[in-house]
Design a protein around this motif. Structure first.
Motif, PDB file in Angstrom:
ATOM      1  N   PRO A  52      36.208  30.923  67.183  1.00  7.44           N
ATOM      2  CA  PRO A  52      36.571  30.939  65.762  1.00  7.44           C
ATOM      3  C   PRO A  52      36.329  29.581  65.106  1.00  7.44           C
ATOM      4  O   PRO A  52      36.572  28.538  65.717  1.00  7.44           O
ATOM      5  N   GLN A  53      35.852  29.581  63.876  1.00  8.08           N
ATOM      6  CA  GLN A  53      35.438  28.356  63.198  1.00  8.08           C
ATOM      7  C   GLN A  53      36.378  27.941  62.063  1.00  8.08           C
ATOM      8  O   GLN A  53      36.002  27.138  61.215  1.00  8.08           O
ATOM      9  N   GLN A  54      37.606  28.450  62.036  1.00  9.47           N
ATOM     10  CA  GLN A  54      38.505  28.168  60.915  1.00  9.47           C
ATOM     11  C   GLN A  54      38.760  26.677  60.712  1.00  9.47           C
ATOM     12  O   GLN A  54      38.927  26.215  59.587  1.00  9.47           O
ATOM     13  N   LEU A  55      38.818  25.907  61.802  1.00  6.94           N
ATOM     14  CA  LEU A  55      39.074  24.470  61.706  1.00  6.94           C
ATOM     15  C   LEU A  55      37.811  23.655  61.908  1.00  6.94           C
ATOM     16  O   LEU A  55      37.875  22.466  62.195  1.00  6.94           O
ATOM     17  N   TYR A  58      33.689  25.089  66.784  1.00 10.18           N
ATOM     18  CA  TYR A  58      34.591  25.307  67.911  1.00 10.18           C
ATOM     19  C   TYR A  58      33.865  26.104  68.996  1.00 10.18           C
ATOM     20  O   TYR A  58      33.129  27.051  68.694  1.00 10.18           O
ATOM     21  N   GLY A 110      48.561  25.160  59.696  1.00 11.33           N
ATOM     22  CA  GLY A 110      48.928  26.549  59.825  1.00 11.33           C
ATOM     23  C   GLY A 110      50.359  26.834  59.361  1.00 11.33           C
ATOM     24  O   GLY A 110      50.998  25.980  58.744  1.00 11.33           O
ATOM     25  N   LEU A 112      47.884  29.981  60.623  1.00 12.33           N
ATOM     26  CA  LEU A 112      46.679  30.575  60.071  1.00 12.33           C
ATOM     27  C   LEU A 112      46.038  31.489  61.102  1.00 12.33           C
ATOM     28  O   LEU A 112      46.263  31.357  62.306  1.00 12.33           O
ATOM     29  N   ASP A 113      45.230  32.435  60.599  1.00  5.52           N
ATOM     30  CA  ASP A 113      44.532  33.371  61.472  1.00  5.52           C
ATOM     31  C   ASP A 113      43.263  32.740  62.022  1.00  5.52           C
ATOM     32  O   ASP A 113      42.542  32.035  61.297  1.00  5.52           O
ATOM     33  N   ALA A 114      42.980  32.992  63.294  1.00  6.25           N
ATOM     34  CA  ALA A 114      41.732  32.586  63.936  1.00  6.25           C
ATOM     35  C   ALA A 114      40.882  33.830  64.136  1.00  6.25           C
ATOM     36  O   ALA A 114      40.772  34.362  65.250  1.00  6.25           O
ATOM     37  N   ALA A 115      40.341  34.335  63.021  1.00  8.85           N
ATOM     38  CA  ALA A 115      39.565  35.582  63.033  1.00  8.85           C
ATOM     39  C   ALA A 115      40.384  36.667  63.717  1.00  8.85           C
ATOM     40  O   ALA A 115      41.590  36.774  63.512  1.00  8.85           O
ATOM     41  N   ARG A 119      46.637  34.221  65.954  1.00 10.14           N
ATOM     42  CA  ARG A 119      47.205  33.405  64.880  1.00 10.14           C
ATOM     43  C   ARG A 119      47.777  32.140  65.512  1.00 10.14           C
ATOM     44  O   ARG A 119      48.345  32.192  66.620  1.00 10.14           O
TER      45      ARG A 119
END
Length: 268
Positions: A52-55, A58, A110, A112-115, A119
């Motif tokens: 997951p690329q939220q931050l 990665y 967060g 926050l959701d990681a795709a 979470r």
């Protein structure tokens, strides 16, 4: 080094990863992803695939196709420590965030959701040590343990053990047990009667450039050989091989200075 016979998840049971308070994942935030992949790929035999690329960028590290750890890229404009971070399981990250705050901790990122993976949040305890919290969905966490190249133990290094251990007891429901026979300021944290992490008080011996921090121990078949390879790959040896309750241990750092421990378990 990449032989993957071992426990699937903690204590041989993937469901154990979901029990609140159990360390279920470790993640490294680094500056150079390519060089970091080269270092850990050569040391542990890891391969990598995107996560997951939220931050930001990665990667998930794998042994024989099974996920063991994560590596993310630090934003270039943020001066954050390059460090391994353990994630503790939660069945409700949002509720855990409130508990962390009420117990004197700080939530930095967060929830926050990681795709579809789950979470998460990043927080620090009252001493300033950073940890993560993970609520699993598609991604349970570390998929195999007990073989070289996998996380074996997590230990909080802090000023004094008892005070900060109380935070984890209150926030995550851990039971704590002092280990007075060693003559050290040491507490183990337990979930369902089994030790899952340690808290080591070192007083003024705490590194001035780090402050309180978590250290992840990784399994190795031959700790002396692994130490030589760390040095050969451009890492540093911080503490040479010593005997520990867990086995033979050495403290090292990767090319960017992220500290971690190498563990060769005692027979039996």
């Amino acid at each position: 080094m990449t032989e993957s016979r071992g426990r699937a998840g903690q204590d041989g049971d993937d469901t154990a990863l979901r029990i609140p308070g159990t360390p279920c994942w470790v993640s490294l935030m680094a500056h150079g992803l390519e060089a970091t992949q080269e270092f850990y790929g050569a040391l542990f035999g890891w391969e990598f695939r995107p996560g997951p690329q939220q931050l930001g960028p990665y990667l998930r590290a794998l042994l024989d196709g099974r996920e063991v750890a994560g590596i993310g890229q630090l934003p270039p404009d943020r001066r954050l420590p390059v460090a391994w971070t353990p994630y503790l399981a939660s069945d409700d990250v949002d509720r855990t965030a409130g508990t962390v705050r009420s117990c004197g901790g700080t939530v930095a990122v967060g929830p926050l959701d990681a795709a579809e993976a789950g979470r998460m949040l990043l927080a620090s305890d009252p001493s300033g040590a950073v940890f993560g919290v993970w609520q699993a969905a598609a991604h349970l966490g570390t998929a195999v343990t007990g073989v070289p190249g996998t996380p074996a133990w997590n230990e909080l290094v802090t000023y004094t053990a008892a005070g900060v251990a109380t935070f984890y007891v209150t926030a995550f429901g851990h039971a704590q047990k002092a280990v007075p026979a060693t003559g050290r300021d040491y507490v183990t944290l337990h979930v369902d009667g089994r030790p899952v992490a340690g808290v080591r008080g070192v007083g003024d011996a705490l590194p001035r450039d780090r402050g309180p921090h978590w250290v992840t121990y990784f399994e190795t078949a031959d700790v002396a050989d692994a130490v030589r390879r760390v040095a050969g790959l451009g890492g540093r040896v911080l503490e040479g091989v010593r005997e520990d309750d867990l086995g033979r241990v050495a403290m090292v750092a990767d090319r960017e200075g992220a500290r971690f421990a190498l563990l060769e378990r005692a027979p039996g």
